[in-house]
Design a protein around this motif. Structure first.
Motif, short mmCIF file in Angstrom:
data_model
loop_
_atom_site.label_atom_id
_atom_site.label_comp_id
_atom_site.label_asym_id
_atom_site.label_seq_id
_atom_site.Cartn_x
_atom_site.Cartn_y
_atom_site.Cartn_z
N LEU A 388 0.81 -1.12 -0.17
CA LEU A 388 -0.05 0.01 0.12
C LEU A 388 0.87 1.27 0.03
O LEU A 388 0.44 2.30 -0.42
CB LEU A 388 -0.97 0.06 1.06
N LEU A 389 2.11 1.06 0.79
CA LEU A 389 2.95 2.25 0.65
C LEU A 389 4.17 2.27 -0.46
O LEU A 389 4.96 2.84 -0.31
CB LEU A 389 3.70 2.58 2.06
N GLY A 390 3.95 1.06 -1.52
CA GLY A 390 5.21 1.26 -2.25
C GLY A 390 4.93 2.01 -3.50
O GLY A 390 4.40 3.03 -3.58
N PRO A 391 5.94 1.80 -4.34
CA PRO A 391 6.03 2.82 -5.67
C PRO A 391 4.87 2.86 -6.41
O PRO A 391 3.83 2.11 -6.52
CB PRO A 391 7.11 2.23 -6.45
N GLY A 392 4.48 4.46 -6.61
CA GLY A 392 3.19 4.57 -7.34
C GLY A 392 1.94 4.81 -6.58
O GLY A 392 0.88 5.37 -6.90
N LYS A 393 2.15 4.50 -5.09
CA LYS A 393 0.99 4.90 -4.28
C LYS A 393 1.04 5.89 -3.40
O LYS A 393 0.06 6.38 -2.74
CB LYS A 393 0.84 3.48 -3.29
N THR A 394 2.23 6.67 -3.55
CA THR A 394 2.23 7.92 -2.68
C THR A 394 2.79 9.11 -3.61
O THR A 394 3.33 8.91 -4.94
CB THR A 394 3.32 7.75 -1.44
#
Length: 439
Positions: A388-394
């Motif tokens: 959920l906090l990986g690349p593309g999610k923030t």
């Protein structure tokens, strides 16, 4: 193992700074003279691109390619904006990283010369060094170096009779990790809240004060004079594999001789670790973060890994700043992860929800595991947060960077973390889990 000293060749054992007369006597500013006399402004960038210089601040983006994004105004001077900027990122806030500090304290003119050449190459007439707030000695030494360069005609108007003008200013950071993200750095430099910006537009199109801007790391810029002076083939020959040049490697934590050393890119991880005396007190290596706190763990099975961008990437981590944090076999991994996630949760700018709320929740779960309050499903919930906090999610790379060591920790030390959940622990509902791990 013998060091390959290029960037650190003038760094003295006592870290006493090299001032301009000694710097010139040891070959300083020869590269600037060569750049201004032998190359046009549009010819230096392709030279750096051909050499293969990559960013030394963590991302590893090709420097010459980055410079090529800058608009050129030689053929349309009437369209030139009021200023074109070069910004040097000296906000060295990555946990375990202290390489740029050594350069700025011990050899400040190397950075100044590199900045002048870089500014010439991208067409900048104004440059800033954005320095970590705690680096007071660096600020003092750089300001003196700037003043000395002005007095010698290396800065100001019509530098060395070339018609090229450049002013350099220092800016002390207010002390936030997020300022290492280039667009947040530019916002802070403008006196605004340090939060990342939407991209596009990228800084080359609309950067500092809305003008064309390039942001580079200290160590990256310090490579530039050596490439100009000694040539592309010389620079490429310094590396052991694909990547040319040297890298300043660092080690802290459970090593016998913490510090910094310079080697050609591609040197084996085990050889670097051996240079720093190996693991202290005769203990064994448990794991290390190869490039600062936001890089995934490497383990004893990775000691033959080439320490360059592709080599460390193939091992499942990132070269980052190449300043490793080392842990011996007596280190509880949950404590390492908790401390890292506490730092990243504390340093979140709060701009996007996954980072602002997700990182504190991860920290709380790790605290629960450390204190014996873990629940069945906690490990799987940490797995979910990695996604959920990986690349593309923030909004930026802050939270994905924080997930790097957590993901690798769950991969390599899963049994150790799972063993922290008491045998009599009961499975909680999502509501109960949220109450047990309040934000």
């Amino acid at each position: 193992m013998e060091q390959t000293k290029v960037l650190t060749q003038r760094i003295r054992d006592d870290r006493a700074p090299v001032w301009i007369d000694d710097y010139i006597n040891e070959g300083g500013y020869e590269a600037l003279n060569k750049a201004l006399s032998d190359y046009g402004p549009t010819e230096v960038g392709p030279l750096i691109k051909e050499a293969g210089l990559r960013g030394r601040g963590g991302a590893g983006f090709p420097t010459g390619v980055k410079w090529s994004f800058m608009p050129r105004f030689e053929d349309r001077p009437d369209e030139r904006p009021k200023h074109v900027y070069l910004v040097v990122n000296a906000d060295e806030m990555e946990p375990g990283t202290f390489k740029d500090r050594m350069i700025m304290e011990g050899d400040p003119h190397q950075l100044i010369e590199g900045m002048i050449i870089a500014a010439y190459a991208i067409g900048a007439d104004m440059a800033y060094v954005f320095i970590r707030g705690e680096y007071v000695e660096c600020q003092k030494n750089l300001q003196r170096a700037i003043d000395e360069a002005h007095a010698k005609g290396y800065l100001g108007d019509d530098i060395l009779g070339s018609g090229f003008n450049l002013k350099i200013y220092l800016h002390m950071s207010a002390g936030r990790y997020i300022c290492g993200e280039e667009s947040a750095l530019l916002s802070a430099l403008e006196g605004r809240r340090a939060v990342p910006r939407h991209k596009p537009p990228f800084p080359a199109a609309s950067g500092l004060f809305g003008q064309p801007t390039t942001v580079n790391n200290v160590e990256t810029i310090c490579n530039v004079p050596h490439i100009v002076k000694n040539g592309v083939e010389w620079y490429k020959s310094l590396g052991h594999n694909k990547d040319g040049g040297t890298k300043i490697f660092g080690a802290s934590g459970h090593v016998a001789k913490p510090g910094l050393a310079e080697f050609g890119l591609g040197v084996k991880l085990g050889d670097v670790l051996e240079h720093f005396g190996g693991i202290r007190n005769g203990r064994k290596l448990k794991g290390l973060l190869p490039g600062g706190g936001s890089t995934p763990f490497l383990t004893p099975e990775h000691l033959d890994t080439p320490m360059d961008y592709d080599g460390v990437g193939a091992a499942g981590s990132r070269l980052g700043t190449a300043t490793m944090i080392v842990f011996d076999d007596q280190t509880p991994i949950v404590g390492v992860l908790k401390n890292l996630e506490h730092f990243y949760a504390q340093e979140s700018c709060g701009w996007c929800t996954p980072c602002r709320d997700g990182l504190p929740w991860v920290e709380k779960m790790l605290i629960g595991l450390e204190e014996g309050r873990g629940q069945p499903g906690d490990i799987e919930l940490l797995d979910l947060h990695v996604k959920l906090l990986g690349p593309g999610k923030t909004f930026c790379a802050h939270a994905p960077g924080a997930m790097g060591p957590l993901e690798a920790g769950l991969k390599y030390y899963r049994d150790e973390l799972s063993a922290l959940i008491p045998d009599d622990a009961t499975t909680l509902s999502l509501t109960q889990a949220a109450n047990a791990n309040p934000l």
